[in-house]
Design a protein around this motif. Structure first.
Motif, PDB file in Angstrom:
ATOM      1  N   VAL A   1      -3.221  -2.856  -3.207  1.00 28.69           N
ATOM      2  CA  VAL A   1      -4.097  -3.991  -3.470  1.00 28.69           C
ATOM      3  C   VAL A   1      -5.470  -3.453  -3.840  1.00 28.69           C
ATOM      4  O   VAL A   1      -5.998  -2.562  -3.174  1.00 28.69           O
ATOM      5  CB  VAL A   1      -4.195  -4.924  -2.239  1.00 28.69           C
ATOM      6  CG1 VAL A   1      -5.189  -6.035  -2.477  1.00 28.69           C
ATOM      7  CG2 VAL A   1      -2.822  -5.483  -1.897  1.00 28.69           C
TER       8      VAL A   1
ATOM      9  N   ALA B   1      -2.428  -6.970  -6.883  1.00 32.73           N
ATOM     10  CA  ALA B   1      -1.477  -6.477  -5.889  1.00 32.73           C
ATOM     11  C   ALA B   1      -0.250  -5.980  -6.639  1.00 32.73           C
ATOM     12  O   ALA B   1       0.257  -6.654  -7.527  1.00 32.73           O
ATOM     13  CB  ALA B   1      -1.097  -7.579  -4.913  1.00 32.73           C
TER      14      ALA B   1
ATOM     15  N   GLY C   1       0.177  -9.768   0.050  1.00 34.84           N
ATOM     16  CA  GLY C   1      -0.674  -9.190  -0.981  1.00 34.84           C
ATOM     17  C   GLY C   1      -1.880 -10.050  -1.289  1.00 34.84           C
ATOM     18  O   GLY C   1      -3.006  -9.560  -1.406  1.00 34.84           O
TER      19      GLY C   1
END
Length: 181
Positions: free
Chosen positions: A26, A148, A166
């Motif tokens: 991320v 992500a 995410g």
């Protein structure tokens, strides 16, 4: 090193490397000159490419995070416009296993030897990426981007959980502190 210990050490290293390779990545970035305290509402611009099942899941995940930050969704004309882009691509990994019976550089006294064998296998897997962009609707400038990236599963519920995790990681430190706040 005994063959059993060597196999155990190789297995542990492989599992650590696999866990790192398959971990969710991320990233976020933002316009450091943007005054995030002025933004209170948002509206969805679009999700590219369109897919009705995942569109709703992405919107729900982002909506939940922004609502938790005190932002309000409006049908149109929000302070911020949101665009989400999702992609999938097939990646290939190579995995090499040693049988532990010798071989390998430096495992024996003078850099090898023994009767060991190595087997290398190829494995294809799908990797998905979600990018969420926030634009200031007045200036039309990008003010924040989160992305992500994760390995996709063949199980939809696992992919949904990864999506939620995410997006939560993306918005963990949102809104960012900036020079103008």
């Amino acid at each position: 090193m005994k063959p059993v210990n060597r196999i155990a050490a190789c297995t542990v290293l492989f599992l650590v490397a696999l866990g790192t390779a398959l971990a969710q990545h991320v990233k976020t970035d933002f316009d450091h000159q943007a005054n995030f305290s002025q933004y209170k509402t948002y509206s969805w611009q679009e999700i590219k490419p369109a897919n009705s099942l995942w569109d709703a899941r992405i919107k729900n995940a982002v909506d939940a995070q922004l609502a938790a930050k005190g932002w309000t969704q409006v049908a149109s004309g929000g302070d911020v416009a949101i665009v989400a882009i999702k992609t999938t691509q097939t990646q290939r990994s190579l995995q090499t296993f040693y049988d532990g019976m010798g071989g390998g550089w430096g495992w024996r006294r003078f850099g090898g030897g023994g009767f060991g064998e190595a087997t290398t296998t190829e494995q294809d897997y799908k990797e998905g990426t979600l990018v969420v962009d926030l634009y200031d609707t007045k200036t039309k400038q990008l003010i924040w981007r989160g992305s992500a990236e994760n390995t996709l599963s063949s199980k939809a519920d696992k992919n949904e959980k990864n999506l939620d995790n995410g997006v939560a990681k993306m918005f963990k430190k949102f809104p960012p502190s900036s020079a103008k706040s």
